[in-house]
Design an enzyme around this catalytic site. Structure first.
Site, PDB file in Angstrom:
ATOM      1  CG  ASP A   4      -0.266  -0.233   2.527  1.00  0.00           C
ATOM      2  OD1 ASP A   4       0.746  -0.967   2.555  1.00  0.00           O
ATOM      3  OD2 ASP A   4      -0.727   0.289   3.559  1.00  0.00           O
ATOM      4  CD  GLU A  48       3.318  -1.321   7.515  1.00  0.00           C
ATOM      5  OE1 GLU A  48       3.610  -1.268   8.733  1.00  0.00           O
ATOM      6  OE2 GLU A  48       3.458  -0.351   6.736  1.00  0.00           O
TER       7      GLU A  48
END
Length: 391
Positions: free
Chosen positions: A79, A137
């Site tokens: 991400d 994350e």
């Protein structure tokens, strides 16, 4: 392990760089990584991996079972962050206010490079290797827990992950036995007072004054309630109230983060924070709403796995590549994997004084792309070494 050194020309790291730059140009925020996961899945299928998509959100799992043997997992996060890319380069983000400002694009590209080599040379190993491409994350509760709940660690003997790390010089690799990265909790506080005219403060309950008092007093928790020998941080990163100079705000909003390592300290920090907020607001005649979110636990590396990492680094890169790291306050949800199975989290140096000089989460963050060679080779060799150990 030495036999793998002959395949240097087969890595084709130009592909790795192009994968990373494509991802850097097309970043996606946490829980929105639809196209990123599709890109990963397509590559894995091309390389010959069995692929499962939409695991714990947009997570992707690639698996190869190659004869009898243990199961070793390798993880990369995918991400991006809500930051405007301010770099001047051909691969800068094409998405407004979204940027890979922490190196996750490089993590994905590195693990894809490892995946291609492992699939190409299955004759060199036996057992099962499982690749975990994890979403989310950067935002609690994170993607690790969801993927674990869907069984990504079932049967896994060991797991390894790397973080390309710009504060560390390219060519250096560092980890730490025991606690390495902090546990993190976040809080959001809304203070409700009584607004009014800036010239008549006695008729008001000033939430700016209350918020300022809370920010100041929270700093005394670490300095006066926590042992000086115990690392801890309380940071208020946002304080918003009011809109003009002569109006007393009836509401203030604070957001902050709490970092620690030991469970007792973590518990103390929360208790003192809640008590201080309660009493400061009461003292000023205000009410409040506090949302305290318990986040990731600390990253704790087993001694045996740290010893494995350092031995493997010496074997493939030389003793001069081994570096050390202190305990640090950034957090990582790789910690959830390590609570379930043995493994290690490793920093791979990705900085230099020219192109990669800015810190993580900075609008001009970048990595020294040759660092992905170190990450890819390290992940592969850790997997092979662990397969030999756990068989």
């Amino acid at each position: 392990m030495d036999n793998w050194s002959i395949h240097q020309d087969e890595w084709n790291f130009e592909d790795t760089i192009q994968w990373r730059r494509y991802l850097h140009m097309h970043p996606e925020l946490s829980y929105q990584e639809k196209e990123t996961s599709a890109f990963i899945a397509q590559k894995l299928v091309e390389f010959g991996w069995n692929v499962k998509r939409n695991v714990g959100g947009y997570g992707v799992v690639g698996t190869i079972r190659n004869g009898e043997g243990p199961v070793v997992a390798l993880r990369a996060d995918m991400d991006a962050l809500p930051i405007q890319d301010e770099k001047k380069c051909e691969y800068r983000s094409t998405v407004d206010n979204v940027m890979h400002a922490c190196g996750h694009d490089g993590h994905v590209a590195s693990l894809l490079s490892t995946a291609r080599m492992l699939a190409k040379h299955k004759e060199k190993w036996s057992g099962e290797i499982r690749l975990i491409f994890q979403p989310a994350e950067e935002v609690s509760p994170g993607g690790a827990q969801a993927m674990i709940k869907e069984g990504v660690l079932k049967g896994v003997n060991a797991i390894y992950g790397v973080h390309l790390w710009s504060p560390l010089e390219t060519g250096k690799i560092a980890t730490r036995a025991g606690a390495m990265m902090a546990a993190v909790d976040d809080f959001s506080l809304t203070i409700h007072g009584k607004g009014g005219h800036g010239g008549i403060p006695n008729a008001c309950v000033d939430t700016v004054v209350i918020g300022a008092a809370i920010v100041q007093q929270l700093q005394t928790i670490v300095s006066r309630n926590v042992s000086p020998l115990e690392p801890a941080v309380i940071t208020v990163g946002s304080l918003q109230a009011g809109s003009t100079q002569n109006v007393i705000a009836d509401r203030a909003k604070l957001k902050g983060t709490v970092r620690s390592f030991h469970p007792e300290v973590r518990k103390l920090l929360r208790e003192r924070l809640e008590t201080m907020i309660e009493h400061i607001c009461a003292m000023h005649g205000a009410t409040y709403q506090l949302d305290y979110k318990v986040g990731y636990p600390a990253v704790v590396n087993p001694v045996e796995e740290v010893e494995r990492v350092e031995r493997v680094v010496k074997e493939i890169f030389g003793e001069e590549a081994v570096a050390s790291t202190d305990m640090m306050m950034p957090a990582e949800d790789f910690s959830y994997y390590l609570k379930e199975v043995p493994g290690c989290f490793v920093f791979v140096g990705a900085g230099n004084r020219e192109a990669a000089q800015f810190p993580h989460h900075h609008p001009r963050f970048d990595i020294e792309e040759i660092s992905m060679q170190y990450a890819s080779k390290l992940l592969m060799m850790l997997a092979l070494d662990a397969l030999d150990t756990y068989k």
